[in-house]
Write a protein that holds these residues in place. Structure first.
Motif, PDB file in Angstrom:
ATOM      1  N   SER A  14       2.625  -9.316   8.934  1.00  0.00           N
ATOM      2  CA  SER A  14       4.074  -9.536   8.879  1.00  0.00           C
ATOM      3  C   SER A  14       4.728  -8.686   7.791  1.00  0.00           C
ATOM      4  O   SER A  14       5.945  -8.495   7.797  1.00  0.00           O
ATOM      5  CB  SER A  14       4.388 -11.014   8.637  1.00  0.00           C
ATOM      6  OG  SER A  14       3.946 -11.411   7.351  1.00  0.00           O
ATOM      7  N   LYS A  15       3.926  -8.161   6.865  1.00  0.00           N
ATOM      8  CA  LYS A  15       4.470  -7.334   5.786  1.00  0.00           C
ATOM      9  C   LYS A  15       4.051  -5.875   5.928  1.00  0.00           C
ATOM     10  O   LYS A  15       4.110  -5.112   4.965  1.00  0.00           O
ATOM     11  CB  LYS A  15       4.025  -7.884   4.437  1.00  0.00           C
ATOM     12  CG  LYS A  15       4.506  -9.305   4.201  1.00  0.00           C
ATOM     13  CD  LYS A  15       4.805  -9.537   2.773  1.00  0.00           C
ATOM     14  CE  LYS A  15       5.369 -10.936   2.623  1.00  0.00           C
ATOM     15  NZ  LYS A  15       5.667 -11.241   1.269  1.00  0.00           N
ATOM     16  N   GLU A  16       3.646  -5.485   7.145  1.00  0.00           N
ATOM     17  CA  GLU A  16       3.212  -4.098   7.360  1.00  0.00           C
ATOM     18  C   GLU A  16       4.275  -3.103   6.919  1.00  0.00           C
ATOM     19  O   GLU A  16       3.976  -2.093   6.282  1.00  0.00           O
ATOM     20  CB  GLU A  16       2.864  -3.862   8.831  1.00  0.00           C
ATOM     21  CG  GLU A  16       2.469  -2.429   9.100  1.00  0.00           C
ATOM     22  CD  GLU A  16       2.126  -2.146  10.551  1.00  0.00           C
ATOM     23  OE1 GLU A  16       2.097  -0.958  10.909  1.00  0.00           O
ATOM     24  OE2 GLU A  16       1.884  -3.098  11.318  1.00  0.00           O
ATOM     25  N   SER A  17       5.540  -3.377   7.235  1.00  0.00           N
ATOM     26  CA  SER A  17       6.615  -2.442   6.890  1.00  0.00           C
ATOM     27  C   SER A  17       6.746  -2.252   5.380  1.00  0.00           C
ATOM     28  O   SER A  17       7.188  -1.202   4.922  1.00  0.00           O
ATOM     29  CB  SER A  17       7.942  -2.914   7.482  1.00  0.00           C
ATOM     30  OG  SER A  17       8.301  -4.167   6.934  1.00  0.00           O
ATOM     31  N   ILE A  18       6.324  -3.240   4.626  1.00  0.00           N
ATOM     32  CA  ILE A  18       6.390  -3.159   3.164  1.00  0.00           C
ATOM     33  C   ILE A  18       5.129  -2.498   2.610  1.00  0.00           C
ATOM     34  O   ILE A  18       5.202  -1.625   1.752  1.00  0.00           O
ATOM     35  CB  ILE A  18       6.532  -4.568   2.548  1.00  0.00           C
ATOM     36  CG1 ILE A  18       7.838  -5.207   3.023  1.00  0.00           C
ATOM     37  CG2 ILE A  18       6.456  -4.524   1.030  1.00  0.00           C
ATOM     38  CD1 ILE A  18       7.939  -6.693   2.737  1.00  0.00           C
ATOM     39  N   TYR A  19       3.974  -2.902   3.121  1.00  0.00           N
ATOM     40  CA  TYR A  19       2.701  -2.507   2.518  1.00  0.00           C
ATOM     41  C   TYR A  19       2.092  -1.213   3.037  1.00  0.00           C
ATOM     42  O   TYR A  19       1.446  -0.488   2.277  1.00  0.00           O
ATOM     43  CB  TYR A  19       1.664  -3.611   2.707  1.00  0.00           C
ATOM     44  CG  TYR A  19       1.949  -4.892   1.963  1.00  0.00           C
ATOM     45  CD1 TYR A  19       2.518  -4.891   0.697  1.00  0.00           C
ATOM     46  CD2 TYR A  19       1.617  -6.107   2.522  1.00  0.00           C
ATOM     47  CE1 TYR A  19       2.768  -6.067   0.020  1.00  0.00           C
ATOM     48  CE2 TYR A  19       1.852  -7.296   1.844  1.00  0.00           C
ATOM     49  CZ  TYR A  19       2.429  -7.272   0.598  1.00  0.00           C
ATOM     50  OH  TYR A  19       2.653  -8.445  -0.069  1.00  0.00           O
ATOM     51  N   LEU A  20       2.245  -0.909   4.319  1.00  0.00           N
ATOM     52  CA  LEU A  20       1.470   0.186   4.890  1.00  0.00           C
ATOM     53  C   LEU A  20       1.734   1.538   4.225  1.00  0.00           C
ATOM     54  O   LEU A  20       0.795   2.270   3.909  1.00  0.00           O
ATOM     55  CB  LEU A  20       1.681   0.278   6.400  1.00  0.00           C
ATOM     56  CG  LEU A  20       0.783   1.277   7.123  1.00  0.00           C
ATOM     57  CD1 LEU A  20      -0.698   1.012   6.855  1.00  0.00           C
ATOM     58  CD2 LEU A  20       1.051   1.247   8.617  1.00  0.00           C
ATOM     59  N   ALA A  21       2.973   1.877   3.995  1.00  0.00           N
ATOM     60  CA  ALA A  21       3.288   3.158   3.352  1.00  0.00           C
ATOM     61  C   ALA A  21       2.683   3.226   1.946  1.00  0.00           C
ATOM     62  O   ALA A  21       2.132   4.261   1.546  1.00  0.00           O
ATOM     63  CB  ALA A  21       4.792   3.378   3.299  1.00  0.00           C
ATOM     64  N   ALA A  22       2.769   2.127   1.203  1.00  0.00           N
ATOM     65  CA  ALA A  22       2.222   2.100  -0.159  1.00  0.00           C
ATOM     66  C   ALA A  22       0.699   2.205  -0.143  1.00  0.00           C
ATOM     67  O   ALA A  22       0.105   2.882  -0.991  1.00  0.00           O
ATOM     68  CB  ALA A  22       2.658   0.830  -0.882  1.00  0.00           C
ATOM     69  N   ILE A  23       0.056   1.549   0.830  1.00  0.00           N
ATOM     70  CA  ILE A  23      -1.409   1.635   0.964  1.00  0.00           C
ATOM     71  C   ILE A  23      -1.806   3.077   1.248  1.00  0.00           C
ATOM     72  O   ILE A  23      -2.701   3.630   0.602  1.00  0.00           O
ATOM     73  CB  ILE A  23      -1.908   0.701   2.090  1.00  0.00           C
ATOM     74  CG1 ILE A  23      -1.771  -0.763   1.685  1.00  0.00           C
ATOM     75  CG2 ILE A  23      -3.368   1.026   2.446  1.00  0.00           C
ATOM     76  CD1 ILE A  23      -2.026  -1.752   2.832  1.00  0.00           C
ATOM     77  N   ARG A  24      -1.142   3.693   2.206  1.00  0.00           N
ATOM     78  CA  ARG A  24      -1.458   5.090   2.566  1.00  0.00           C
ATOM     79  C   ARG A  24      -1.270   6.021   1.382  1.00  0.00           C
ATOM     80  O   ARG A  24      -2.084   6.909   1.140  1.00  0.00           O
ATOM     81  CB  ARG A  24      -0.602   5.539   3.744  1.00  0.00           C
ATOM     82  CG  ARG A  24      -0.975   4.844   5.039  1.00  0.00           C
ATOM     83  CD  ARG A  24      -0.191   5.374   6.205  1.00  0.00           C
ATOM     84  NE  ARG A  24      -0.633   6.735   6.511  1.00  0.00           N
ATOM     85  CZ  ARG A  24       0.035   7.569   7.283  1.00  0.00           C
ATOM     86  NH1 ARG A  24       1.171   7.195   7.843  1.00  0.00           N
ATOM     87  NH2 ARG A  24      -0.424   8.771   7.527  1.00  0.00           N
ATOM     88  N   GLN A  25      -0.191   5.840   0.652  1.00  0.00           N
ATOM     89  CA  GLN A  25       0.086   6.702  -0.502  1.00  0.00           C
ATOM     90  C   GLN A  25      -0.991   6.546  -1.575  1.00  0.00           C
ATOM     91  O   GLN A  25      -1.508   7.526  -2.088  1.00  0.00           O
ATOM     92  CB  GLN A  25       1.468   6.381  -1.086  1.00  0.00           C
ATOM     93  CG  GLN A  25       1.857   7.260  -2.257  1.00  0.00           C
ATOM     94  CD  GLN A  25       2.031   8.709  -1.858  1.00  0.00           C
ATOM     95  OE1 GLN A  25       2.679   9.017  -0.865  1.00  0.00           O
ATOM     96  NE2 GLN A  25       1.450   9.611  -2.619  1.00  0.00           N
ATOM     97  N   LEU A  26      -1.318   5.319  -1.895  1.00  0.00           N
ATOM     98  CA  LEU A  26      -2.314   5.047  -2.929  1.00  0.00           C
ATOM     99  C   LEU A  26      -3.678   5.632  -2.541  1.00  0.00           C
ATOM    100  O   LEU A  26      -4.323   6.301  -3.339  1.00  0.00           O
ATOM    101  CB  LEU A  26      -2.420   3.542  -3.168  1.00  0.00           C
ATOM    102  CG  LEU A  26      -3.379   3.069  -4.254  1.00  0.00           C
ATOM    103  CD1 LEU A  26      -3.045   3.682  -5.603  1.00  0.00           C
ATOM    104  CD2 LEU A  26      -3.340   1.558  -4.349  1.00  0.00           C
ATOM    105  N   ILE A  27      -4.093   5.394  -1.323  1.00  0.00           N
ATOM    106  CA  ILE A  27      -5.403   5.879  -0.883  1.00  0.00           C
ATOM    107  C   ILE A  27      -5.419   7.398  -0.772  1.00  0.00           C
ATOM    108  O   ILE A  27      -6.392   8.041  -1.181  1.00  0.00           O
ATOM    109  CB  ILE A  27      -5.823   5.189   0.434  1.00  0.00           C
ATOM    110  CG1 ILE A  27      -6.147   3.720   0.113  1.00  0.00           C
ATOM    111  CG2 ILE A  27      -7.012   5.887   1.082  1.00  0.00           C
ATOM    112  CD1 ILE A  27      -6.411   2.847   1.300  1.00  0.00           C
ATOM    113  N   SER A  28      -4.352   7.992  -0.274  1.00  0.00           N
ATOM    114  CA  SER A  28      -4.341   9.458  -0.148  1.00  0.00           C
ATOM    115  C   SER A  28      -4.353  10.138  -1.513  1.00  0.00           C
ATOM    116  O   SER A  28      -4.868  11.249  -1.651  1.00  0.00           O
ATOM    117  CB  SER A  28      -3.154   9.933   0.682  1.00  0.00           C
ATOM    118  OG  SER A  28      -1.943   9.690   0.015  1.00  0.00           O
ATOM    119  N   ASN A  29      -3.826   9.467  -2.535  1.00  0.00           N
ATOM    120  CA  ASN A  29      -3.870  10.023  -3.897  1.00  0.00           C
ATOM    121  C   ASN A  29      -5.274   9.971  -4.486  1.00  0.00           C
ATOM    122  O   ASN A  29      -5.637  10.825  -5.286  1.00  0.00           O
ATOM    123  CB  ASN A  29      -2.927   9.258  -4.828  1.00  0.00           C
ATOM    124  CG  ASN A  29      -1.479   9.584  -4.574  1.00  0.00           C
ATOM    125  OD1 ASN A  29      -1.147  10.558  -3.923  1.00  0.00           O
ATOM    126  ND2 ASN A  29      -0.601   8.732  -5.078  1.00  0.00           N
TER     127      ASN A  29
END
Length: 187
Positions: A14-29
């Motif tokens: 339910s919080k994908e719109s909040i979390y997914l971009a931040a997860i991707r950014q953190l992991i890609s860094n």
């Protein structure tokens, strides 16, 4: 869960719109592998409840662990830690340890036999973290990552049966052999 001004939450779709971009950014860094959106969704849609986030008071993501749990090759129920990342400026504060322990605890509650992961052979901090948590190096994987680096596979044997089956030894083997021996009739 509160911990030194941080809080840890289980991922929820339910919080994908909040979390997914931040997860991707953190992991890609932090990780050397470039993962597509589909890889994240593969894990988060099926095993979102095995993924945990560390957030600060302002809800900024400081760390994430992404995991799964499924039967491995028709054998043991294997947990798998696919990704772990903590922002550089927050490392050394126990965030990664807490995230991994949270994932491990849920996998154990769900009857995991073992938990596996891979990490680059050059990532000594990660290797120390996993060894402190009881993981054992099981295999070196040459040129495992796209950048050409090799990896170590680590396994945490949650149940003794998972460990002994890896050694080719079954606790019941001796008992089975004894049952096959025909005993002479009693005099």
């Amino acid at each position: 869960m509160e911990d030194d001004g941080l809080h840890y939450v289980q991922y929820h779709s339910s919080k994908e719109s909040i979390y997914l971009a931040a997860i991707r950014q953190l992991i890609s860094n932090d990780l050397s592998e470039p993962y597509s959106i589909y890889v994240y969704r593969y894990f988060l849609y099926q095993w979102g409840d095995l993924c945990f986030l560390a957030l600060d008071k302002e809800e900024n993501m400081l760390g994430v662990v992404i995991s799964k749990l499924e039967p491995h090759r028709g054998g043991p129920l294997r947990g798998y830690i696919a990704m772990l990342a903590v922002k550089k400026e927050h490392r050394g504060q126990g965030i990664a340890t807490k995230l991994v322990r949270m994932a491990i605890d849920v996998m154990i509650e769900r009857d995991a036999d073992e938990i596996a992961l891979e990490t680059e052979v050059t990532n000594t901090a990660a290797m120390k973290l996993y060894e402190r948590l009881g993981f054992l190096r099981s295999k070196r994987l040459h040129r495992y990552y796209l950048n050409g680096n090799s990896a170590f596979r680590f396994v945490l044997f949650v149940k003794e049966s998972a460990y002994t089956s890896r050694l080719g030894y079954d606790d019941n083997e001796e008992e089975q052999e004894m049952n096959q021996i025909e005993m002479p009739p009693s005099a």
